[in-house]
Scaffold this active site. Structure first.
Site, PDB file in Angstrom:
ATOM      1  N   PHE A  49       0.858  -1.191   0.000  1.00 40.02           N
ATOM      2  CA  PHE A  49       0.000   0.000   0.000  1.00 40.02           C
ATOM      3  C   PHE A  49       0.892   1.237   0.000  1.00 40.02           C
ATOM      4  CE2 PHE A  49      -2.190   3.571   1.905  1.00 40.02           C
ATOM      5  CZ  PHE A  49      -3.337   3.623   1.132  1.00 40.02           C
ATOM      6  N   ASP A 100       9.410   2.739   1.534  1.00 44.05           N
ATOM      7  CA  ASP A 100       8.263   3.455   2.067  1.00 44.05           C
ATOM      8  C   ASP A 100       8.214   3.193   3.571  1.00 44.05           C
ATOM      9  OD1 ASP A 100       5.813   4.366   2.902  1.00 44.05           O
ATOM     10  OD2 ASP A 100       4.695   3.576   1.188  1.00 44.05           O
ATOM     11  N   LYS A 138       3.306   9.763   8.301  1.00 45.19           N
ATOM     12  CA  LYS A 138       2.467   9.525   9.495  1.00 45.19           C
ATOM     13  C   LYS A 138       3.022  10.036  10.832  1.00 45.19           C
ATOM     14  CE  LYS A 138      -0.645   6.069   7.767  1.00 45.19           C
ATOM     15  NZ  LYS A 138      -0.361   5.399   6.491  1.00 45.19           N
TER      16      LYS A 138
HETATM   17  C1  LIG Z   1      -0.664   5.571   5.093  1.00 44.37           C
HETATM   18  C2  LIG Z   1       0.339   5.133   4.114  1.00 44.37           C
HETATM   19  C3  LIG Z   1       0.544   5.823   2.907  1.00 44.37           C
HETATM   20  C4  LIG Z   1      -0.329   6.978   2.478  1.00 44.37           C
HETATM   21  O1  LIG Z   1      -0.208   8.047   3.340  1.00 44.37           O
HETATM   22  P1  LIG Z   1      -1.305   9.232   3.282  1.00 44.37           P
HETATM   23  O2  LIG Z   1      -0.774  10.233   4.273  1.00 44.37           O
HETATM   24  O3  LIG Z   1      -2.612   8.637   3.678  1.00 44.37           O
HETATM   25  O4  LIG Z   1      -1.321   9.751   1.906  1.00 44.37           O
HETATM   26  C5  LIG Z   1       1.566   5.396   2.083  1.00 44.37           C
HETATM   27  N1  LIG Z   1       2.353   4.360   2.416  1.00 44.37           N
HETATM   28  C6  LIG Z   1       2.176   3.665   3.564  1.00 44.37           C
HETATM   29  C7  LIG Z   1       3.102   2.544   3.890  1.00 44.37           C
HETATM   30  C8  LIG Z   1       1.160   4.020   4.443  1.00 44.37           C
HETATM   31  O5  LIG Z   1       0.977   3.327   5.562  1.00 44.37           O
END
Ligand SMILES: *Cc1c(COP(=O)(O)O)cnc(C)c1O
Length: 403
Positions: free
Chosen positions: A145, A230, A259
């Site tokens: 994701f 990521d 986050k």
């Molecule tokens: C939450 C998340 C995203 C997206 O972040 P947003 O701030 O909602 O755009 C991308 N990569 C990972 C691994 C995530 O957990």
């Protein structure tokens, strides 16, 4: 006006006017303190959702509140057409953690990942000797994701994310997480980068193993690909290391963060190693809001508290005991809980059935915990959770499992 009327109005107004794009819990939250939140009826909950791994210091940490209040009265926003001192300091602190390189600030995880995908394109042009549109392929992982933008969705091979929005961007293919050969098989002359979450979050708390990450590092170095990690969910201390990839002792070429970085204030960032950081030149990327003085003050407060309260060491210290107690649930309720996955304060209990029912029961029993990947219940405590709060999470879970 009675509070009962206010409460009904809130729910009705919300449901009548806010876009219906979430399967939302029937709960209105109005206040938070530490690891607890309160709803509009005064009921309190142990908050192990932490705004989806965002509230790293819990809610309303006094030092965070003070820093943001102060900065709100100094300078909130002036754009990236000018320097701001807090952004320079925050970038320095992230470079100190990640290694020699440069940082770009944005506002979310998806935006951070867009920056990484644009970096992959620039690297591909460099690799193809200046030719654009030839070397642009990115290899990701199944169950990944990476966000809801077109780049993020294209890197997210899940029907529920892509459905309704095709066509996706070209050039993405997907190997199996922790199966190095499946990634190696996808590499060709037009591949520019490998892009994975160090620990898959939404996909169900699936850590990339240290051997796999080291294998990816080697593949990338051999084939002149960028290794882009990521760390939007697993970074900024969540696993007891500042970056989750530190557990594998590898260095990526670029990192996406968001986050937990702002402790609740929206901020995202990418770090790019030298010399690839120089691929971005004036005019090549930008953002109006990214890295405002206010956002940077929030992130600096998070980093300050992380250091001054020794939170990485604390997560490392409390993790084994907490995990052991959670593992006891697997032993006690083998027909309901299949296993425990994850690292540090990013764990998932794998349930025998769909997670949504358990999430609702936990909420009724006084704990907020988000689902992940179908049958996993995630627990994402704030990094400064007390032993009592960690124990409480296990006790609430046990009560719910006892039914
Ligand atoms: C939450 C998340 C995203 C997206 O972040 P947003 O701030 O909602 O755009 C991308 N990569 C990972 C691994 C995530 O957990």
């Amino acid at each position: 006006m009675s509070s009962e009327i206010t409460r009904l109005n809130t729910a009705d107004l919300y449901d009548a006017h806010v876009l219906n794009n979430y399967g939302r819990a029937p709960l209105t939250l109005v206040r938070g303190q530490g690891a607890r939140v309160w709803d509009d009826e005064g009921k309190s909950f142990l908050d192990f959702t932490s705004g989806i791994a965002v509230s790293a210091l819990g809610h309303c940490h006094p030092r965070w509140v003070k820093a943001v209040q102060h900065q709100a009265g100094e300078l909130i926003h002036a754009s990236n057409l000018f320097r701001n001192p807090l952004q320079g300091e925050l970038a320095r602190r992230l470079v100190e953690r990640a290694g020699p390189g440069r940082v770009f600030f944005c506002n979310s995880g998806a935006e951070a990942n867009e920056g990484l995908l644009k970096l992959a394109r620039l690297h591909g042009i460099r690799k193809a000797g200046g030719v654009e549109g030839k070397c642009f392929k990115v290899i990701g992982a199944e169950n990944a994701f990476h966000g809801r933008t077109f780049g993020g969705m294209s890197a997210t091979p899940q029907e529920k994310i892509q459905k309704g929005f095709r066509p996706m961007l070209e050039g993405f293919s997907f190997g199996k997480l922790n199966d190095l050969q499946s990634f190696a098989d996808l590499i060709d002359d037009d591949t520019a980068a490998i892009f994975v979450e160090t620990i898959q979050g939404e996909g169900g708390i699936n850590p990339a193993t240290p051997e796999f990450l080291r294998g990816l590092r080697k593949l990338c170095s051999e084939h002149n690909l960028l290794l882009m990690l990521d760390e939007v969910q697993c970074g900024v201390g969540r696993t007891g290391a500042f970056f989750a990839f530190e557990h594998a002792d590898v260095r990526p070429d670029a990192i996406g963060m968001a986050k937990g970085l702002g402790g609740g204030f929206p901020i995202g960032a990418i770090w790019i190693a030298e010399p690839s950081a120089e691929l971005f030149q004036p005019g090549s990327h930008g953002t109006t809001f990214g890295g405002t003085p206010l956002a940077c003050s929030a992130a600096l407060a998070v980093l300050d508290v992380l250091e001054d309260e020794d939170l990485l060491a604390r997560v490392q210290e409390l993790t084994p005991v907490w995990h052991q107690k959670l593992n006891a649930l697997v032993t006690e309720f083998p027909d309901k809980v299949i296993g425990l996955k994850g690292l540090g304060y990013m764990v998932g209990l794998v349930m025998a059935e769909d997670a949504m029912g358990w999430v609702a029961k936990l909420r009724t029993a006084g704990m907020l915990a988000p689902p992940a990947g179908g049958n996993v219940v995630r627990l994402l405590p704030p990094l400064n959770a007390t032993i009592g709060e960690l124990d409480e999470s296990v006790e609430i879970f046990r009560r719910v499992l006892q039914g």
